[in-house]
Scaffold this motif. Structure first.
Motif, PDB file in Angstrom:
ATOM      1  N   GLU A 249      36.588  45.213  38.355  1.00 44.77           N
ATOM      2  CA  GLU A 249      37.183  45.960  37.098  1.00 44.77           C
ATOM      3  C   GLU A 249      36.246  46.959  36.337  1.00 44.77           C
ATOM      4  O   GLU A 249      36.853  48.104  35.236  1.00 44.77           O
ATOM      5  N   ASP A 250      34.972  46.517  36.255  1.00 45.12           N
ATOM      6  CA  ASP A 250      34.074  48.109  35.949  1.00 45.12           C
ATOM      7  C   ASP A 250      34.204  49.013  36.506  1.00 45.12           C
ATOM      8  O   ASP A 250      33.493  50.551  36.308  1.00 45.12           O
ATOM      9  N   PRO A 284      44.431  47.165  38.593  1.00 43.44           N
ATOM     10  CA  PRO A 284      43.867  46.043  37.716  1.00 43.44           C
ATOM     11  C   PRO A 284      45.529  45.512  37.027  1.00 43.44           C
ATOM     12  O   PRO A 284      45.303  43.948  36.542  1.00 43.44           O
ATOM     13  N   TYR A 287      46.344  42.607  38.959  1.00 43.82           N
ATOM     14  CA  TYR A 287      45.478  40.980  38.814  1.00 43.82           C
ATOM     15  C   TYR A 287      46.015  40.727  37.471  1.00 43.82           C
ATOM     16  O   TYR A 287      45.685  39.307  37.308  1.00 43.82           O
ATOM     17  N   GLN A 288      46.155  40.992  37.077  1.00 41.61           N
ATOM     18  CA  GLN A 288      46.300  40.913  35.179  1.00 41.61           C
ATOM     19  C   GLN A 288      47.954  40.054  35.606  1.00 41.61           C
ATOM     20  O   GLN A 288      48.460  39.450  35.462  1.00 41.61           O
TER      21      GLN A 288
END
Length: 299
Positions: A249-250, A284, A287-288
């Motif tokens: 995620e970074d 992202p 994924y959430q």
């Protein structure tokens, strides 16, 4: 239930036959044609006659995953918001979760992986212009693709640990290590479990062959089946990549895109025209969504 470290497929089959059946209402939902224009009305009728199903639909419609603007108390409104096909998939996941309750980090990771493959596959169906498979069918296929590993964790956990100890670097190596170590693999076990639970034949066959990548380019096989294998192949590798690199995620979008291209796009599926850029941009948020779904089914 008795556990044993080494078990043959006959032993596994015997215990699969003892698995509790999924709820009758779920079987009822699965016996109807999901493409029928009256499918929504059928689900609504079943929900009106089945309080637990009605409660489940309203509860999910009011959950964080659904994000309603105001409280929903009407069953018809709730079903319209959630969607009849989505209800089947969510109810299936919740029902399976009651059978295979995660007790270890490995089992929790397996649930996370299954939900990710299901969610990612469904999204790709909605965004890939050439794909014809129903997104909810893809979700169900993703949810069940590793059912054999759930069964093996429940019945012969020591045998499964032996394959993990042998180590496997990529998803395609996993069934190879299992077969070499045990004489069978999770694809075979998953197929038997799907048949026990009377899953649609398409889901049973996808579970059985999701590591047979050459299926993707066999024009003699049904297009829907080939599309599902393509989706399982790609999303299986993506989920494995996320688990292997918890700091993903970074990363920048460019780095993530490159990693997915190099590590997840097997030669057999290069020509499938998957919308990888769109998928990576949405990853992202997807994924959430997976995290919220895990919470909604109590995992």
């Amino acid at each position: 239930m008795h556990k044993q470290a080494v078990a043959d497929l006959k032993y596994i089959h015997k215990h699969i036959e003892r698995l509790p059946l999924l709820p009758n209402v779920l079987f009822e939902l699965m016996t109807h044609d999901q493409n029928d224009e009256k499918y929504y009305e059928m689900v609504l009728g079943l929900a009106k006659a089945d309080p637990p199903l009605a409660s489940f639909i309203i509860s999910y419609a009011n959950s964080a995953s659904s994000s309603p603007n105001h409280a929903i108390t009407n069953l018809k409104t709730a079903l319209t918001r959630v969607g009849a096909l989505r209800v089947v998939n969510l109810l299936t996941a919740k029902s399976v979760a009651k059978v295979f309750v995660p007790k270890t980090d490995d089992s929790k990771q397996l649930w996370r992986h299954s939900i990710q493959v299901a969610t990612f596959s469904s999204f790709l169906c909605r965004t890939a212009p050439t794909f014809t498979v129903n997104p909810e069918t893809a979700y169900l296929a993703g949810l069940f693709h590793d059912l054999g590993r759930f069964v093996m964790m429940d019945i012969v956990p020591d045998a499964l640990e032996a394959t993990v100890a042998s180590s496997w670097a990529t998803p395609q190596e996993h069934p190879e290590v299992e077969t070499a170590t045990l004489g069978y693999n999770h694809c075979e076990v998953g197929y038997l479990a799907c048949r026990r639970w009377r899953m649609p034949e398409l889901i049973c066959n996808t579970t059985r062959h999701h590591h047979h990548y050459t299926v993707c380019n066999n024009a003699k096989l049904p297009k829907e089946f080939r599309e599902l294998i393509i989706l399982m192949t790609f999303t299986d590798h993506v989920s494995a990549l996320l688990a292997k690199h918890p700091d993903w995620e970074d990363w920048t979008n460019e780095k993530l895109y490159d990693y997915v291209q190099v590590n997840c796009l097997r030669p057999e599926i290069v020509s499938a025209s998957l919308p990888i850029k769109i998928f990576v941009d949405a990853l992202p948020a997807l994924y959430q969504k997976c995290q919220q779904l895990l919470e909604s089914i109590g995992q």
